[in-house]
Design an enzyme around this catalytic site. Sequence first.
Site, short mmCIF file in Angstrom:
data_model
loop_
_atom_site.label_atom_id
_atom_site.label_comp_id
_atom_site.label_asym_id
_atom_site.label_seq_id
_atom_site.Cartn_x
_atom_site.Cartn_y
_atom_site.Cartn_z
N ASP A 157 0.81 -1.22 0.00
CA ASP A 157 0.00 0.00 0.00
C ASP A 157 0.85 1.27 0.00
OD1 ASP A 157 -2.08 -1.79 0.22
OD2 ASP A 157 -2.78 -1.09 2.18
N CYS A 191 -4.28 -5.79 -2.94
CA CYS A 191 -3.09 -6.61 -2.75
C CYS A 191 -3.09 -8.02 -3.32
CB CYS A 191 -2.71 -6.64 -1.27
SG CYS A 191 -4.11 -6.73 -0.16
N HIS A 224 -0.30 -14.11 1.38
CA HIS A 224 -1.64 -13.64 1.01
C HIS A 224 -2.18 -14.29 -0.26
CE1 HIS A 224 -4.56 -9.92 0.99
NE2 HIS A 224 -5.14 -11.06 1.39
#
Length: 440
Positions: free
Chosen positions: A12, A55, A116
């Site tokens: 980010d 993301c 992730h």
Amino acid sequence: MQPNLIFIVADDLGYADLGCYGGRPAGFGPVSPHIDALAAGGLRFTEGYSNSPVCSPTRFALMTMRYQYRLRGGMEEPINSRSKGSPTLGLPPAMPTLPSLLREAGYATALIGKWHLGYPPAFGPQRSGYDDFYGIMAGGVDYFSHCSGKGDHDLYENESERHDVGYLTDLLSRRAVDHVKARAAAARDGKPFFLSLHYTAPHWPWETRDDAHLAAEVAGNLFHLDGGDVETYRRMVHHMDEGIGWLVAALREEGLLENTLIVFTSDNGGERFSDNWPLVGGKMDLTEGGIRVPWIAHWPAAIPAGTTSAQHCMSMDWSATLLELGGGMPHPNYPIDGVSLAAVLRNPGQTFERPLYWRMHHRHQRALRRGDWKYLQVDGNEYLFNVRQDARERANLAHKHPELLETLRADWLAWEATVPAIPEDAAVSLGYSVKDMPQR
């Protein structure tokens, strides 16, 4: 000799958060001197993009070198903690990846930081080509407790939990330094390494190295909606920058810096406290602030120092670049969408046309960048911008150039027909709304 490869991904980070992209100094001084030094000693891209403004979709593209929309998990915006235990929302182990293909080419592979891309037992870094893993499986954790938004402890070495004490950014940086030192002798003997260093910084919660006391306060809501400020955010970026400085120093000490390609970027545009100037929008938006990100490449043996490039590119292109430079080959059954930038790295003065396509379930967004022009649709409204002249996307030229708008719209629709449709049950996880803060 094959170069060592280090792919650093911030989380980010805004387009103008770094000094080398116009960022202003913080109250404590320069925010990113070590990253700025990499740019000064290498190549800085001014019009590079992420594959997504959020993301996990970008991470699918980074890993597979393909548009993230080709996999079901890549259409989540993003994968959230509710996917834990899902057998479908993750990166399938059978899918060839950048680390698996580099491993076939002789590289030792490691991921330090954020994964992730789905949870074990169905998914995981070591199931997708990494020899070693140290970091988090979730999309975000507290920097001190290392617990996810669900309250689950989420710091692992391979697939075993690690209860290490410390600030997560520093833990990742020091583990990266240790990894380089452990691999140095083999690297000097011709066994190169590929290191993915994927920070969680400067992703929420808003905690600097000195904010351990906040961990209990934010445990129930890691979005930390009532905390943070610009100075805290800049300090979080600075802690990451310090760790990158430690890593570069270790490479230099081990005699590896000359033939190591370091690539630095962000997974998407900035969020609440970031600086995206002059761009509009941020995370979750297909306006430039959500997808135009820093791209820096440093490789003294091959890249001229102090250079810039306006080459258009996106995340999966960089993975394709590392694969080519590492001597790896795409799997014939999984043709890649990424385009190698290897020739641009060696000769930054050259560019080639690279059309880039995006779509989002959130707000029914679509975007295409081709040459100087960008076609954008948000909430059913269509726009046409000359982003070379108007990076802020304020002058809508759709009515002035209707033929061009029609051409680019048809181009986008033809591309969309080549990827699966977004399922209606694909998640859009915003975390906050206009009830929490005014819209950008």
